[in-house]
Design a protein around this motif. Structure first.
Motif, PDB file in Angstrom:
ATOM      1  N   ILE A  34      46.630  62.438  54.845  1.00 12.00           N
ATOM      2  CA  ILE A  34      46.251  61.039  54.666  1.00 12.00           C
ATOM      3  C   ILE A  34      45.182  60.984  53.570  1.00 12.00           C
ATOM      4  O   ILE A  34      44.321  61.855  53.486  1.00 12.00           O
ATOM      5  CB  ILE A  34      45.757  60.392  55.973  1.00 12.00           C
ATOM      6  N   GLN A  35      45.288  59.972  52.720  1.00 10.51           N
ATOM      7  CA  GLN A  35      44.373  59.851  51.596  1.00 10.51           C
ATOM      8  C   GLN A  35      43.830  58.424  51.516  1.00 10.51           C
ATOM      9  O   GLN A  35      44.446  57.541  50.937  1.00 10.51           O
ATOM     10  CB  GLN A  35      45.096  60.215  50.294  1.00 10.51           C
ATOM     11  N   PRO A  36      42.653  58.159  52.112  1.00 10.53           N
ATOM     12  CA  PRO A  36      42.047  56.834  51.969  1.00 10.53           C
ATOM     13  C   PRO A  36      41.479  56.676  50.557  1.00 10.53           C
ATOM     14  O   PRO A  36      41.086  57.652  49.917  1.00 10.53           O
ATOM     15  CB  PRO A  36      40.942  56.820  53.017  1.00 10.53           C
ATOM     16  N   THR A  37      41.446  55.436  50.089  1.00 13.97           N
ATOM     17  CA  THR A  37      40.925  55.160  48.759  1.00 13.97           C
ATOM     18  C   THR A  37      40.139  53.854  48.758  1.00 13.97           C
ATOM     19  O   THR A  37      40.426  52.957  49.545  1.00 13.97           O
ATOM     20  CB  THR A  37      42.056  55.113  47.710  1.00 13.97           C
ATOM     21  N   PHE A  38      39.141  53.793  47.900  1.00 13.33           N
ATOM     22  CA  PHE A  38      38.345  52.586  47.703  1.00 13.33           C
ATOM     23  C   PHE A  38      38.184  52.374  46.205  1.00 13.33           C
ATOM     24  O   PHE A  38      37.853  53.309  45.470  1.00 13.33           O
ATOM     25  CB  PHE A  38      36.971  52.722  48.361  1.00 13.33           C
ATOM     26  N   GLN A  39      38.426  51.152  45.747  1.00  9.39           N
ATOM     27  CA  GLN A  39      38.237  50.802  44.341  1.00  9.39           C
ATOM     28  C   GLN A  39      37.360  49.563  44.266  1.00  9.39           C
ATOM     29  O   GLN A  39      37.529  48.635  45.048  1.00  9.39           O
ATOM     30  CB  GLN A  39      39.567  50.508  43.663  1.00  9.39           C
ATOM     31  N   TYR A  40      36.433  49.562  43.317  1.00  8.99           N
ATOM     32  CA  TYR A  40      35.620  48.379  43.058  1.00  8.99           C
ATOM     33  C   TYR A  40      35.809  48.015  41.600  1.00  8.99           C
ATOM     34  O   TYR A  40      35.610  48.851  40.714  1.00  8.99           O
ATOM     35  CB  TYR A  40      34.145  48.623  43.370  1.00  8.99           C
ATOM     36  N   ILE A  41      36.219  46.775  41.349  1.00  8.28           N
ATOM     37  CA  ILE A  41      36.543  46.325  40.004  1.00  8.28           C
ATOM     38  C   ILE A  41      35.481  45.328  39.554  1.00  8.28           C
ATOM     39  O   ILE A  41      35.258  44.309  40.206  1.00  8.28           O
ATOM     40  CB  ILE A  41      37.942  45.685  39.963  1.00  8.28           C
ATOM     41  N   PHE A  42      34.846  45.621  38.436  1.00  4.40           N
ATOM     42  CA  PHE A  42      33.855  44.741  37.820  1.00  4.40           C
ATOM     43  C   PHE A  42      34.535  43.910  36.742  1.00  4.40           C
ATOM     44  O   PHE A  42      35.255  44.448  35.911  1.00  4.40           O
ATOM     45  CB  PHE A  42      32.725  45.550  37.170  1.00  4.40           C
ATOM     46  N   HIS A  43      34.310  42.608  36.756  1.00  2.00           N
ATOM     47  CA  HIS A  43      34.872  41.668  35.763  1.00  2.00           C
ATOM     48  C   HIS A  43      36.396  41.813  35.630  1.00  2.00           C
ATOM     49  O   HIS A  43      36.901  42.131  34.556  1.00  2.00           O
ATOM     50  CB  HIS A  43      34.237  41.872  34.401  1.00  2.00           C
ATOM     51  N   PRO A  44      37.151  41.580  36.704  1.00  2.00           N
ATOM     52  CA  PRO A  44      38.613  41.690  36.609  1.00  2.00           C
ATOM     53  C   PRO A  44      39.170  40.834  35.470  1.00  2.00           C
ATOM     54  O   PRO A  44      38.759  39.699  35.278  1.00  2.00           O
ATOM     55  CB  PRO A  44      39.112  41.168  37.961  1.00  2.00           C
ATOM     56  N   GLY A  45      40.084  41.416  34.716  1.00  2.11           N
ATOM     57  CA  GLY A  45      40.679  40.696  33.593  1.00  2.11           C
ATOM     58  C   GLY A  45      39.739  40.555  32.411  1.00  2.11           C
ATOM     59  O   GLY A  45      40.009  39.802  31.488  1.00  2.11           O
ATOM     60  N   GLY A  46      38.630  41.262  32.432  1.00  2.00           N
ATOM     61  CA  GLY A  46      37.687  41.165  31.334  1.00  2.00           C
ATOM     62  C   GLY A  46      36.761  39.973  31.435  1.00  2.00           C
ATOM     63  O   GLY A  46      36.188  39.544  30.450  1.00  2.00           O
ATOM     64  N   HIS A  47      36.631  39.377  32.628  1.00  2.00           N
ATOM     65  CA  HIS A  47      35.751  38.229  32.883  1.00  2.00           C
ATOM     66  C   HIS A  47      36.427  36.921  32.493  1.00  2.00           C
ATOM     67  O   HIS A  47      35.796  36.011  31.969  1.00  2.00           O
ATOM     68  CB  HIS A  47      34.423  38.420  32.142  1.00  2.00           C
ATOM     69  N   ILE A  48      37.732  36.838  32.733  1.00  2.00           N
ATOM     70  CA  ILE A  48      38.481  35.619  32.413  1.00  2.00           C
ATOM     71  C   ILE A  48      38.203  34.529  33.445  1.00  2.00           C
ATOM     72  O   ILE A  48      37.751  34.825  34.545  1.00  2.00           O
ATOM     73  CB  ILE A  48      40.001  35.889  32.331  1.00  2.00           C
ATOM     74  N   PRO A  49      38.490  33.264  33.104  1.00  2.00           N
ATOM     75  CA  PRO A  49      38.294  32.182  34.078  1.00  2.00           C
ATOM     76  C   PRO A  49      39.213  32.336  35.292  1.00  2.00           C
ATOM     77  O   PRO A  49      40.350  32.792  35.178  1.00  2.00           O
ATOM     78  CB  PRO A  49      38.655  30.920  33.300  1.00  2.00           C
ATOM     79  N   ASP A  50      38.705  31.948  36.450  1.00  2.00           N
ATOM     80  CA  ASP A  50      39.477  31.997  37.691  1.00  2.00           C
ATOM     81  C   ASP A  50      40.560  30.916  37.642  1.00  2.00           C
ATOM     82  O   ASP A  50      40.254  29.742  37.459  1.00  2.00           O
ATOM     83  CB  ASP A  50      38.555  31.756  38.883  1.00  2.00           C
ATOM     84  N   PRO A  51      41.839  31.281  37.791  1.00  2.00           N
ATOM     85  CA  PRO A  51      42.908  30.270  37.732  1.00  2.00           C
ATOM     86  C   PRO A  51      42.842  29.257  38.873  1.00  2.00           C
ATOM     87  O   PRO A  51      43.426  28.185  38.775  1.00  2.00           O
ATOM     88  CB  PRO A  51      44.195  31.089  37.793  1.00  2.00           C
ATOM     89  N   ARG A  52      42.104  29.556  39.953  1.00  2.00           N
ATOM     90  CA  ARG A  52      41.965  28.611  41.057  1.00  2.00           C
ATOM     91  C   ARG A  52      40.870  27.582  40.813  1.00  2.00           C
ATOM     92  O   ARG A  52      40.748  26.622  41.561  1.00  2.00           O
ATOM     93  CB  ARG A  52      41.688  29.365  42.359  1.00  2.00           C
ATOM     94  N   ASP A  53      40.066  27.785  39.764  1.00  2.00           N
ATOM     95  CA  ASP A  53      38.999  26.843  39.436  1.00  2.00           C
ATOM     96  C   ASP A  53      39.583  25.729  38.565  1.00  2.00           C
ATOM     97  O   ASP A  53      40.059  25.990  37.460  1.00  2.00           O
ATOM     98  CB  ASP A  53      37.879  27.569  38.685  1.00  2.00           C
ATOM     99  N   PRO A  54      39.576  24.492  39.034  1.00  2.00           N
ATOM    100  CA  PRO A  54      40.197  23.406  38.268  1.00  2.00           C
ATOM    101  C   PRO A  54      39.527  23.146  36.918  1.00  2.00           C
ATOM    102  O   PRO A  54      40.177  22.681  35.981  1.00  2.00           O
ATOM    103  CB  PRO A  54      40.079  22.185  39.178  1.00  2.00           C
ATOM    104  N   LEU A  55      38.240  23.473  36.789  1.00  2.96           N
ATOM    105  CA  LEU A  55      37.546  23.253  35.525  1.00  2.96           C
ATOM    106  C   LEU A  55      37.640  24.452  34.577  1.00  2.96           C
ATOM    107  O   LEU A  55      37.386  24.330  33.394  1.00  2.96           O
ATOM    108  CB  LEU A  55      36.070  22.916  35.784  1.00  2.96           C
ATOM    109  N   GLY A  56      37.984  25.614  35.117  1.00  4.27           N
ATOM    110  CA  GLY A  56      38.121  26.811  34.288  1.00  4.27           C
ATOM    111  C   GLY A  56      36.803  27.360  33.777  1.00  4.27           C
ATOM    112  O   GLY A  56      36.775  28.003  32.736  1.00  4.27           O
ATOM    113  N   ILE A  57      35.715  27.115  34.507  1.00  2.00           N
ATOM    114  CA  ILE A  57      34.409  27.593  34.044  1.00  2.00           C
ATOM    115  C   ILE A  57      33.847  28.734  34.888  1.00  2.00           C
ATOM    116  O   ILE A  57      32.881  29.375  34.496  1.00  2.00           O
ATOM    117  CB  ILE A  57      33.380  26.438  33.986  1.00  2.00           C
ATOM    118  N   VAL A  58      34.449  28.994  36.026  1.00  4.80           N
ATOM    119  CA  VAL A  58      33.984  30.076  36.901  1.00  4.80           C
ATOM    120  C   VAL A  58      34.856  31.306  36.662  1.00  4.80           C
ATOM    121  O   VAL A  58      36.078  31.228  36.747  1.00  4.80           O
ATOM    122  CB  VAL A  58      34.059  29.654  38.392  1.00  4.80           C
TER     123      VAL A  58
END
Length: 87
Positions: free
Chosen positions: A47-71
């Motif tokens: 068995i091989q457990p794994t943990f990943q932590y991603i900083f600035h996913p997508g290079g810090h792009i706007p969140d598609p769930r944010d209607p204003l596109g600023i977050v």
């Protein structure tokens, strides 16, 4: 792992922010740290457990769930496991 967004893409973000007046996030980098360990439980079963932590996913792009596109998309933590059975 580390990925840097190009200067041209960053310049486009700055220009878009300046000319549109929309406070969009500026793309910069994406980073990843991964921790994993392979444990032999019994002969033939691993068995091989794994943990990943991603900083600035997508290079810090706007969140598609944010209607204003600023977050920007928030950092992410990913947990997983891999099992191997040999018979």
């Amino acid at each position: 792992a580390y990925l840097r967004v190009s200067d041209q893409a960053r310049a486009l973000d700055f220009d878009t922010r300046f000319f549109s007046g929309t406070p969009i996030p500026i793309r910069d980098y994406e980073g990843l740290i991964e921790l994993t360990y392979s444990a032999f439980v019994v002969p033939g079963f691993t068995i091989q457990p794994t943990f990943q932590y991603i900083f600035h996913p997508g290079g810090h792009i706007p969140d598609p769930r944010d209607p204003l596109g600023i977050v920007p998309i928030h950092n992410a933590a990913v947990f997983g496991a891999r099992m191997q059975i040999k018979y």
